[in-house]
Design a protein around this motif. Structure first.
Motif, short mmCIF file in Angstrom:
data_model
loop_
_atom_site.label_atom_id
_atom_site.label_comp_id
_atom_site.label_asym_id
_atom_site.label_seq_id
_atom_site.Cartn_x
_atom_site.Cartn_y
_atom_site.Cartn_z
N ILE A 176 -6.42 -5.96 7.09
CA ILE A 176 -5.91 -5.39 8.34
C ILE A 176 -4.56 -6.01 8.69
O ILE A 176 -3.61 -5.32 9.11
N ALA A 177 -4.45 -7.35 8.51
CA ALA A 177 -3.19 -8.04 8.82
C ALA A 177 -2.06 -7.55 7.90
O ALA A 177 -0.92 -7.35 8.35
N LEU A 226 -1.86 -4.58 6.45
CA LEU A 226 -1.52 -3.22 6.86
C LEU A 226 -0.65 -3.22 8.11
O LEU A 226 0.36 -2.51 8.20
N LEU A 227 -1.05 -4.05 9.11
CA LEU A 227 -0.26 -4.11 10.34
C LEU A 227 1.14 -4.69 10.07
O LEU A 227 2.12 -4.28 10.71
N SER A 228 1.23 -5.65 9.15
CA SER A 228 2.55 -6.22 8.83
C SER A 228 3.46 -5.17 8.21
O SER A 228 4.65 -5.07 8.57
N ILE A 263 3.22 -1.90 8.57
CA ILE A 263 3.57 -0.92 9.62
C ILE A 263 4.63 -1.49 10.55
O ILE A 263 5.60 -0.79 10.92
N THR A 264 4.47 -2.75 10.93
CA THR A 264 5.43 -3.36 11.87
C THR A 264 6.82 -3.49 11.24
O THR A 264 7.83 -3.14 11.86
N SER A 306 6.41 -11.33 11.67
CA SER A 306 5.22 -10.48 11.83
C SER A 306 4.12 -10.83 10.83
O SER A 306 2.93 -10.81 11.16
N PHE A 358 0.52 -11.87 12.20
CA PHE A 358 -0.67 -11.06 11.96
C PHE A 358 -1.71 -11.81 11.10
O PHE A 358 -2.91 -11.71 11.36
#
Length: 378
Positions: free
Chosen positions: A10-11, A13-15, A17-18, A76, A80
């Protein structure tokens, strides 16, 4: 590991995306102030790096947005992944550790308060569940040890009470004779024969007191005996026990019979304790047997047992309940040399060896005493 793997994914993926999002925001901001460039130009890094004359006169608000985007672009991933670690740890603690730790804390508080009347549940088979299971086994062991300790204390109280009760009679007799001598001996009102008879009676009761003290000392030491397991050859050991019974019965015209139902060639036993139990069983039967005594050796489900039967009068209903208590003698017992400790010694030693004792009567008459002890594996 599963918690960490999920949150790391998840971290990541969020990184992604960010970083992609803030890059797009910065590109859009650049195009906003440099209209001569297109999106295609921005996608070519060589053009952007070599540009020297693009407009950087951003408004204050846009400058803050660009700084935030730069910060997120640089940090990021760390943010994350750090949050992922914290969230995975918190969720793991909440789901896997919180309740077991609370249970163990409450259990330790109850144990420290000497309260063992509770149960520690084992909700899972993981490490914490196994730890709870270990605590439960410890609690059960402590409860069993406390129960045995209190039973030992109660047995000791009962033993002391019985001892005090049985001492009362000879002490009363001795005091009566002492008062008698103090009153009449100075006045020469006692004949020589009466004096010698009184002294003989007092000596008898003094000897009885000495025997009581010796028996009491032996009874007090029973709880301190340690078990010593040794490997013994069954045929040799049982032959020794048979010879011992024949020796004890040498002065009585009794018929002794022995039955061996043990097929194993060797066993692990405490021969000293077993022999002491056996001696007391034989001595008890010799006291009441009329003509025959039978001895049976057996092994069943990990227990070694000795059963001694006789053709005497058997146990009364009161004997069946109280014969294994210390200093118990039947009301019809006339032998002053019998102190009522034999079967109690058998009971204490058998329980120390993980077994017990059972008193019954034959249908045809006569007493039957069975003692069994747990076999040691090695």
């Amino acid at each position: 590991m599963i918690y960490m793997l999920i949150f790391v994914l998840i971290a990541g993926l969020l990184s992604v995306i960010t970083i992609t999002g803030v890059g797009q925001i910065r590109n859009n901001m650049f195009l906003k102030y440099n209209a001569s460039y297109t999106s295609a130009d921005i996608e070519n890094p060589a053009i952007i790096y070599n540009m020297k004359d693009f407009n950087t006169d951003y408004s204050y608000k846009d400058q803050q947005i660009i700084k935030l985007c730069s910060f997120l672009d640089s940090w990021s991933i760390l943010i994350f992944f750090g949050l992922a670690t914290l969230l995975a740890s918190w969720l793991f603690y909440h789901n896997k550790l919180k309740q077991p730790i609370r249970t163990l804390r409450e259990a330790s508080q109850k144990i420290s308060g000497n309260d063992l009347n509770f149960h520690i549940p084992q909700a899972s088979e993981d490490e914490m569940g196994q730890l709870c299971g270990s605590f439960e086994r410890m609690r059960a062991a402590l409860e069993d040890n406390n129960r045995q300790m209190w039973r030992s204390i109660e047995d000791r109280k009962q033993l002391n009470a019985a001892f005090s009760h049985d001492l009362r009679t000879p002490l009363t007799v001795l005091r009566g004779y002492a008062d008698f001598l103090n009153k009449y001996l100075p006045e020469d009102k006692i004949s020589k024969e009466k004096l010698l008879d009184t002294i003989s009676t007092m000596s008898t009761h003094i000897l009885r007191l000495e025997n009581y003290v010796q028996i009491m000392g032996e009874a007090q030491k029973l709880d301190d005996i340690s078990v010593a397991w040794t490997k013994v050859e069954v045929s040799v050991f049982l032959e020794q026990l048979s010879s011992l019974a024949e020796f004890l019965a040498r002065e009585q015209s009794l018929e002794l019979s022995f039955e061996n139902h043990i097929s194993e060639p060797s066993l692990y036993l405490d021969t000293g304790m077993v022999t002491r139990i056996y001696e007391n069983l034989i001595a008890n039967s010799l006291r009441y047997a009329s003509q025959t005594i039978s001895v049976r050796f057996e092994m069943d489900e990990g227990f070694f047992s000795i059963t001694v039967s006789d053709d005497g009068k058997g146990f009364s209903s009161q004997d069946l309940k109280l014969a294994t208590t210390p200093f118990y003698t039947s009301r019809t017992e006339a032998e002053e040399s019998h102190y009522g400790m034999g079967l109690n010694i058998c009971k204490v030693l058998a329980e120390k060896l993980g077994g017990g004792i059972q008193l019954t009567n034959h249908k045809s008459g006569g007493a039957c005493v069975k003692v069994w002890i747990m076999l040691h594996q090695s």
